[in-house]
Design an enzyme around this catalytic site. Structure first.
Site, PDB file in Angstrom:
ATOM      1  N   HIS A   1      44.171  37.214  24.429  1.00 16.31           N
ATOM      2  CA  HIS A   1      43.378  36.463  25.413  1.00 16.31           C
ATOM      3  C   HIS A   1      43.637  34.970  25.216  1.00 16.31           C
ATOM      4  O   HIS A   1      43.777  34.504  24.080  1.00 16.31           O
ATOM      5  CB  HIS A   1      41.891  36.788  25.257  1.00 16.31           C
ATOM      6  CG  HIS A   1      41.094  36.311  26.434  1.00 16.31           C
ATOM      7  ND1 HIS A   1      40.741  34.996  26.594  1.00 16.31           N
ATOM      8  CD2 HIS A   1      40.628  36.973  27.526  1.00 16.31           C
ATOM      9  CE1 HIS A   1      40.076  34.870  27.740  1.00 16.31           C
ATOM     10  NE2 HIS A   1      39.990  36.054  28.319  1.00 16.31           N
TER      11      HIS A   1
ATOM     12  N   GLU B   1      41.731  32.556  25.273  1.00 14.32           N
ATOM     13  CA  GLU B   1      40.739  31.885  24.413  1.00 14.32           C
ATOM     14  C   GLU B   1      41.057  32.084  22.934  1.00 14.32           C
ATOM     15  O   GLU B   1      40.669  31.272  22.094  1.00 14.32           O
ATOM     16  CB  GLU B   1      39.329  32.398  24.768  1.00 14.32           C
ATOM     17  CG  GLU B   1      38.885  31.848  26.115  1.00 14.32           C
ATOM     18  CD  GLU B   1      37.878  32.701  26.869  1.00 14.32           C
ATOM     19  OE1 GLU B   1      37.238  33.572  26.260  1.00 14.32           O
ATOM     20  OE2 GLU B   1      37.753  32.483  28.097  1.00 14.32           O
TER      21      GLU B   1
ATOM     22  N   ASN C   1      35.079  41.997  29.973  1.00 11.84           N
ATOM     23  CA  ASN C   1      35.188  41.254  28.711  1.00 11.84           C
ATOM     24  C   ASN C   1      33.922  40.402  28.586  1.00 11.84           C
ATOM     25  O   ASN C   1      33.790  39.386  29.267  1.00 11.84           O
ATOM     26  CB  ASN C   1      36.444  40.375  28.745  1.00 11.84           C
ATOM     27  CG  ASN C   1      36.551  39.470  27.519  1.00 11.84           C
ATOM     28  OD1 ASN C   1      35.765  39.597  26.575  1.00 11.84           O
ATOM     29  ND2 ASN C   1      37.505  38.566  27.534  1.00 11.84           N
ATOM     30  N   TRP C   2      33.016  40.858  27.733  1.00 11.76           N
ATOM     31  CA  TRP C   2      31.741  40.133  27.603  1.00 11.76           C
ATOM     32  C   TRP C   2      31.897  38.816  26.832  1.00 11.76           C
ATOM     33  O   TRP C   2      30.974  38.023  26.789  1.00 11.76           O
ATOM     34  CB  TRP C   2      30.720  41.030  26.885  1.00 11.76           C
ATOM     35  CG  TRP C   2      30.095  42.066  27.773  1.00 11.76           C
ATOM     36  CD1 TRP C   2      30.452  42.382  29.053  1.00 11.76           C
ATOM     37  CD2 TRP C   2      28.976  42.915  27.446  1.00 11.76           C
ATOM     38  NE1 TRP C   2      29.637  43.377  29.541  1.00 11.76           N
ATOM     39  CE2 TRP C   2      28.725  43.718  28.564  1.00 11.76           C
ATOM     40  CE3 TRP C   2      28.182  43.081  26.304  1.00 11.76           C
ATOM     41  CZ2 TRP C   2      27.692  44.679  28.593  1.00 11.76           C
ATOM     42  CZ3 TRP C   2      27.167  44.031  26.325  1.00 11.76           C
ATOM     43  CH2 TRP C   2      26.923  44.820  27.457  1.00 11.76           C
ATOM     44  N   LYS C   3      33.063  38.618  26.196  1.00 12.31           N
ATOM     45  CA  LYS C   3      33.268  37.419  25.354  1.00 12.31           C
ATOM     46  C   LYS C   3      32.110  37.335  24.352  1.00 12.31           C
ATOM     47  O   LYS C   3      31.658  38.364  23.877  1.00 12.31           O
ATOM     48  CB  LYS C   3      33.420  36.180  26.247  1.00 12.31           C
ATOM     49  CG  LYS C   3      34.496  36.403  27.321  1.00 12.31           C
ATOM     50  CD  LYS C   3      34.885  35.182  28.077  1.00 12.31           C
ATOM     51  CE  LYS C   3      35.988  35.539  29.066  1.00 12.31           C
ATOM     52  NZ  LYS C   3      36.515  34.406  29.800  1.00 12.31           N
TER      53      LYS C   3
ATOM     54  N   SER D   1      37.973  34.690  37.308  1.00 14.51           N
ATOM     55  CA  SER D   1      36.981  34.467  38.371  1.00 14.51           C
ATOM     56  C   SER D   1      36.924  35.599  39.401  1.00 14.51           C
ATOM     57  O   SER D   1      36.648  35.359  40.579  1.00 14.51           O
ATOM     58  CB  SER D   1      37.200  33.115  39.058  1.00 14.51           C
ATOM     59  OG  SER D   1      37.011  32.055  38.122  1.00 14.51           O
TER      60      SER D   1
ATOM     61  N   GLY E   1      36.891  31.479  34.268  1.00  9.00           N
ATOM     62  CA  GLY E   1      35.589  30.828  34.147  1.00  9.00           C
ATOM     63  C   GLY E   1      35.432  29.576  34.989  1.00  9.00           C
ATOM     64  O   GLY E   1      34.477  28.816  34.816  1.00  9.00           O
TER      65      GLY E   1
ATOM     66  N   GLY F   1      35.300  38.693  33.376  1.00  9.92           N
ATOM     67  CA  GLY F   1      34.496  37.958  32.403  1.00  9.92           C
ATOM     68  C   GLY F   1      33.052  37.866  32.870  1.00  9.92           C
ATOM     69  O   GLY F   1      32.273  38.814  32.752  1.00  9.92           O
ATOM     70  N   GLY F   2      32.683  36.715  33.412  1.00 11.22           N
ATOM     71  CA  GLY F   2      31.288  36.438  33.775  1.00 11.22           C
ATOM     72  C   GLY F   2      30.619  37.540  34.583  1.00 11.22           C
ATOM     73  O   GLY F   2      29.470  37.921  34.298  1.00 11.22           O
TER      74      GLY F   2
ATOM     75  N   GLU G   1      46.158  36.802  33.424  1.00  5.24           N
ATOM     76  CA  GLU G   1      44.992  35.925  33.535  1.00  5.24           C
ATOM     77  C   GLU G   1      45.457  34.464  33.541  1.00  5.24           C
ATOM     78  O   GLU G   1      45.642  33.866  32.462  1.00  5.24           O
ATOM     79  CB  GLU G   1      44.043  36.129  32.356  1.00  5.24           C
ATOM     80  CG  GLU G   1      43.464  37.516  32.248  1.00  5.24           C
ATOM     81  CD  GLU G   1      42.122  37.507  31.526  1.00  5.24           C
ATOM     82  OE1 GLU G   1      41.160  37.986  32.123  1.00  5.24           O
ATOM     83  OE2 GLU G   1      42.027  36.999  30.404  1.00  5.24           O
TER      84      GLU G   1
HETATM   85  P1  13P Z   1      35.971  35.103  34.204  1.00  4.93           P
HETATM   86  O1  13P Z   1      35.926  36.380  35.015  1.00  4.93           O
HETATM   87  O2  13P Z   1      34.624  34.653  33.739  1.00  4.93           O
HETATM   88  O3  13P Z   1      36.747  34.036  34.921  1.00  4.93           O
HETATM   89  O4  13P Z   1      36.793  35.434  32.860  1.00  4.93           O
HETATM   90  C1  13P Z   1      37.992  36.107  32.970  1.00  4.93           C
HETATM   91  C2  13P Z   1      38.428  36.500  31.615  1.00  4.93           C
HETATM   92  O5  13P Z   1      38.765  35.660  30.784  1.00  4.93           O
HETATM   93  C3  13P Z   1      38.409  37.923  31.285  1.00  4.93           C
HETATM   94  O6  13P Z   1      39.080  38.186  30.093  1.00  4.93           O
END
Ligand code: 13P
Length: 246
Positions: free
Chosen positions: A91, A93, A13-15, A208, A169, A229-230, A163
């Site tokens: 998600h 977010e 997930n590149w956000k 994470s 994050g 994510g990251g 999640e």
């Molecule tokens: P991180 O891997 O950066 O913690 O993000 C997880 C995430 O929200 C994937 O959708």
């Protein structure tokens, strides 16, 4: 150990990150593997640039509506035309930052399945819920909302991602044991509705995950891969995570 009846699944997930250069680098260098389903979910403007990629592509959100006066939204038919197979929905977010309730997420899941796409349904608790011991009730309410709107068939047609919000994050990943406990609970809840679909549904862990901790998480019985994510923005790390799942 990952169950042999469920093919491992790793989605990035590149956000709201990425660029034409990053897209090109992933298209040229991220290999697919027959042993794992690999998906990249970039911002919507990049979706159609992955047409020559070896791996699958997913959107990060979709409108619950088919067309019309919804400025800034993107429909499921557009997402399908852009070559996507998957859509991340619910998600945290979006739930927290864009007021998406359980009911809104449920309508989006229903519309996504009707459009022939596969939801990657995100669920998971905030820190205060974990600290007060309410994780199972919280996650159950998120799942129940989907079943109420979609019926039990959604289980066959979805990928679920657990999640925990406090792990996203933050660098504070859930321990493999903490994650497995909730994954087993999710599978048990789904099995009460449809045992065979629950045995087959992929349940991903997100929060994470990185190149160093992925193997330990993916080794747990009910963890079938990850939503990253990251670490999905760095091709070497993401490749290592995909290898850990296979
Ligand atoms: P991180 O891997 O950066 O913690 O993000 C997880 C995430 O929200 C994937 O959708």
């Amino acid at each position: 150990m990952i169950n042999s009846q469920r093919k491992p699944f790793v989605a990035g997930n590149w956000k709201m990150n990425g660029s034409n250069e990053l897209v090109e680098s992933f298209c040229s260098n991220l290999a697919s593997s027959p042993a794992v389903d690999v998906v990249i979910c970039p911002p919507a403007v990049y979706l159609s640039k992955f047409s020559h990629a070896e791996f699958a592509v997913g959107a990060q959100n979709a409108s619950e509506f088919a067309a019309g006066a919804h400025t800034g939204e993107i429909s499921l038919s557009m997402i399908a035309e852009a070559g996507c197979k998957y859509v991340i929905l619910g998600h945290s977010e979006r739930r927290e930052g864009h007021n998406e309730s359980n009911e809104v997420v449920a309508r989006k899941v229903k519309a996504t399945i009707a459009a022939g796409l596969t939801p990657i349904l995100c669920i998971g608790e905030p820190l205060e819920v974990r600290e007060s011991g309410g994780v199972f009730d919280f996650v159950k309410a998120q799942l129940d909302a989907i079943a109420n709107e979609c019926g039990v068939n959604y289980i066959k047609n979805s990928v679920v991602a657990y999640e925990p919000i406090w792990a996203i994050g933050t660098g504070k990943t859930a321990s493999p044991e903490q994650a497995q406990e909730v994954h087993a609970f999710i599978r048990k809840e789904l099995a009460a509705l449809d045992a065979s679909a629950a045995a087959n549904v992929r349940i991903l862990y997100g929060g994470s995950v990185n190149a160093a901790n992925a193997s330990e998480l993916f080794a747990k019985t009910d963890i079938d891969g990850g939503l990253i994510g990251g670490a999905s923005l760095k091709i070497e790390d993401f490749t290592t995570i995909c290898q850990a799942a296979s």
